[in-house]
Design a protein around this motif. Structure first.
Motif, mmCIF file in Angstrom:
data_model
loop_
_atom_site.group_PDB
_atom_site.id
_atom_site.type_symbol
_atom_site.label_atom_id
_atom_site.label_comp_id
_atom_site.label_asym_id
_atom_site.label_seq_id
_atom_site.Cartn_x
_atom_site.Cartn_y
_atom_site.Cartn_z
ATOM 1 N N GLU A 186 -8.577 -27.298 -8.143
ATOM 2 C CA GLU A 186 -8.718 -26.001 -8.860
ATOM 3 C C GLU A 186 -7.173 -25.908 -9.222
ATOM 4 O O GLU A 186 -6.970 -26.501 -10.820
ATOM 5 N N ASP A 197 -11.601 -18.504 -4.873
ATOM 6 C CA ASP A 197 -12.702 -18.360 -5.844
ATOM 7 C C ASP A 197 -13.008 -16.969 -6.164
ATOM 8 O O ASP A 197 -13.765 -16.336 -4.615
ATOM 9 N N THR A 248 -10.985 -15.113 -8.424
ATOM 10 C CA THR A 248 -8.696 -14.548 -7.916
ATOM 11 C C THR A 248 -8.780 -12.947 -8.479
ATOM 12 O O THR A 248 -8.313 -12.434 -8.501
ATOM 13 N N GLY A 288 -17.536 -14.699 -17.819
ATOM 14 C CA GLY A 288 -16.529 -15.560 -18.277
ATOM 15 C C GLY A 288 -14.646 -15.139 -18.557
ATOM 16 O O GLY A 288 -14.607 -13.433 -18.489
ATOM 17 N N THR A 289 -14.192 -15.661 -18.604
ATOM 18 C CA THR A 289 -12.786 -15.373 -18.896
ATOM 19 C C THR A 289 -12.655 -15.906 -20.541
ATOM 20 O O THR A 289 -11.676 -16.179 -21.337
ATOM 21 N N GLY A 339 -18.361 -11.810 -9.285
ATOM 22 C CA GLY A 339 -17.488 -12.416 -9.219
ATOM 23 C C GLY A 339 -17.223 -14.100 -9.251
ATOM 24 O O GLY A 339 -15.511 -14.052 -8.704
ATOM 25 N N SER A 340 -18.088 -14.192 -8.429
ATOM 26 C CA SER A 340 -16.553 -15.361 -7.117
ATOM 27 C C SER A 340 -18.064 -16.740 -7.877
ATOM 28 O O SER A 340 -19.310 -15.555 -6.538
ATOM 29 N N ASN A 377 -21.669 -16.115 -5.570
ATOM 30 C CA ASN A 377 -23.005 -16.185 -5.989
ATOM 31 C C ASN A 377 -23.582 -16.923 -5.417
ATOM 32 O O ASN A 377 -24.757 -17.061 -5.333
ATOM 33 N N TYR A 396 -28.987 -18.085 -9.662
ATOM 34 C CA TYR A 396 -27.338 -18.011 -10.281
ATOM 35 C C TYR A 396 -27.694 -18.477 -11.500
ATOM 36 O O TYR A 396 -28.011 -19.780 -11.601
ATOM 37 N N HIS A 411 -24.459 -20.311 -14.756
ATOM 38 C CA HIS A 411 -23.611 -19.980 -15.549
ATOM 39 C C HIS A 411 -23.028 -21.066 -16.143
ATOM 40 O O HIS A 411 -23.798 -22.503 -15.606
ATOM 41 N N ILE A 438 -18.096 -23.017 -16.126
ATOM 42 C CA ILE A 438 -17.375 -23.071 -14.324
ATOM 43 C C ILE A 438 -16.990 -24.916 -14.441
ATOM 44 O O ILE A 438 -17.598 -25.288 -14.987
ATOM 45 N N ASP A 459 -15.543 -24.725 -8.989
ATOM 46 C CA ASP A 459 -16.572 -23.504 -8.167
ATOM 47 C C ASP A 459 -17.852 -23.795 -7.655
ATOM 48 O O ASP A 459 -18.235 -22.710 -6.882
HETATM 49 C C1 LIP Z 1 -14.162 -17.738 -10.900
HETATM 50 C C2 LIP Z 1 -15.714 -18.071 -11.115
HETATM 51 C C3 LIP Z 1 -16.126 -16.513 -10.634
HETATM 52 C C4 LIP Z 1 -15.862 -17.161 -12.778
HETATM 53 C C5 LIP Z 1 -14.758 -17.730 -13.546
HETATM 54 C C6 LIP Z 1 -13.991 -17.637 -12.663
HETATM 55 P P1 LIP Z 1 -11.827 -18.643 -9.609
HETATM 56 O O1 LIP Z 1 -13.163 -18.732 -10.090
HETATM 57 O O2 LIP Z 1 -15.967 -17.569 -9.627
HETATM 58 O O3 LIP Z 1 -17.546 -16.444 -10.895
HETATM 59 O O4 LIP Z 1 -16.692 -15.988 -13.623
HETATM 60 O O5 LIP Z 1 -15.108 -18.001 -14.325
HETATM 61 O O6 LIP Z 1 -14.171 -19.441 -12.916
HETATM 62 O O7 LIP Z 1 -11.027 -19.148 -11.543
HETATM 63 O O8 LIP Z 1 -11.322 -17.361 -9.230
HETATM 64 O O9 LIP Z 1 -11.498 -20.000 -9.053
#
Ligand code: LIP
Length: 284
Positions: A76, A99, A101, A170-171, A200-201, A205, A217, A219, A222, A226
């Motif tokens: 990453e 994973d 963060t 997500g971000t 959150g990981s 998940n 799960y 998504h 990602i 991940d």
């Molecule tokens: C995170 C993921 C998390 C997701 C974030 C991000 P990071 O990975 O594990 O589930 O919601 O968008 O990708 O950046 O902490 O390795």
């Protein structure tokens, strides 16, 4: 190069477990001091010096053990610094050093080291060390999936009305994207399902699905680092993995559904409001 036949990556697998544990110890220790937070693609896409340092430790250990050139690496933080993100047929390590963060920064207890190994673009094994919980998940193709050396398998839930589903937000916080994410969640909640969770990981998940604590799960957005470790584990634990459209899973697509059964995965695919996320191997 040594001629590896099927299922003969045992030395790499065992070493990945050792390195993941060492990396997890580093993360735990780093969490005891003040954490300096930096950002990447958005103000809520966090990264820390620990992410970068732990990735260097992992890749350095692997290169020391197996040589500089025998394998390729997708990490990453290396990709964030401009390294290519291309999966070839060469034996390739796919690494997420931290994973979750955001969880790490807040002391929220799901933070994982994810290490996967692919050959000919197929995942051979995956290791996910949820280091604050001290849970070592691992699976190698055809050899079963484990958590702290106990065998794990997906739940036997086939009725989506009796399921727990995981997803994340997500971000990217542009209102249009967030609306689509909530539109999908609304459709799934109203099926109805027992509940939706967001630990959150991504790696954790997938391990929660692999060990039967959650039933699916999904998504969008990602990355391969991940998904790779957890994908190997959930598949070996008897789960199904597919694209969010219901089609074949593609590790570089940034899209995923994993579930305890095909019927649940396909029902989720029907509910998903898609949005474009690009691919890992065209963004580098
Ligand atoms: C995170 C993921 C998390 C997701 C974030 C991000 P990071 O990975 O594990 O589930 O919601 O968008 O990708 O950046 O902490 O390795």
């Amino acid at each position: 190069m040594e001629n590896h036949t099927e299922a003969s990556w045992q030395m790499e697998y065992d070493f990945a477990v050792e390195v993941a544990r060492k990396a997890g110890e580093e993360i735990r220790k780093a969490g005891e001091s003040e954490i300096k937070i930096m950002t990447k693609s958005s103000t809520v896409d966090l990264v820390t010096k620990t992410d970068e340092r732990v990735e260097k430790i992992i890749i350095g250990s692997l290169k020391q053990k197996f040589g500089e050139d025998a394998h390729s690496f997708i990490g990453e933080e290396s990709v964030a610094k401009g390294e290519p993100c291309i999966l070839t047929d060469k034996p390739t390590w796919i690494i997420d050093p931290v994973d979750g963060t955001t969880n790490f920064v807040h002391g929220f207890p799901f933070v994982a080291v994810s290490i996967a190994f692919a050959v000919n673009k197929q995942l051979e094994f995956g290791v996910v060390y949820s280091c604050l919980e001290d849970k070592m998940y691992k699976a190698s193709k055809g050899k079963g999936a484990f958590c702290n050396d106990e065998p794990i398998q997906v739940s036997d839930v086939k009725d989506i009305h009796r399921s727990i589903i995981i997803s994340e937000h997500g971000t990217d916080r542009s209102p249009d994207k967030v609306n689509k994410i909530f539109s999908t969640m609304q459709k799934i909640l109203c099926i109805p399902v027992h509940g939706i969770r967001s630990p959150g990981s991504a790696a954790v998940n997938m391990c929660l699905v692999a060990s039967g604590s959650a039933d699916a799960y999904y998504h969008m957005g990602i990355h391969c680092w991940d998904m790779a470790g957890g994908a190997a584990i959930v598949t070996e634990a008897g789960g199904v993995i597919m694209d969010i459209s219901g089609g074949t899973f593609d590790l570089m697509s940034r899209r995923l559904i994993v579930a305890s059964s095909r019927v649940i995965a396909e029902r989720i695919a029907k509910a998903i409001t898609e949005f474009p996320v690009g691919r890992d191997d065209t963004e580098a």
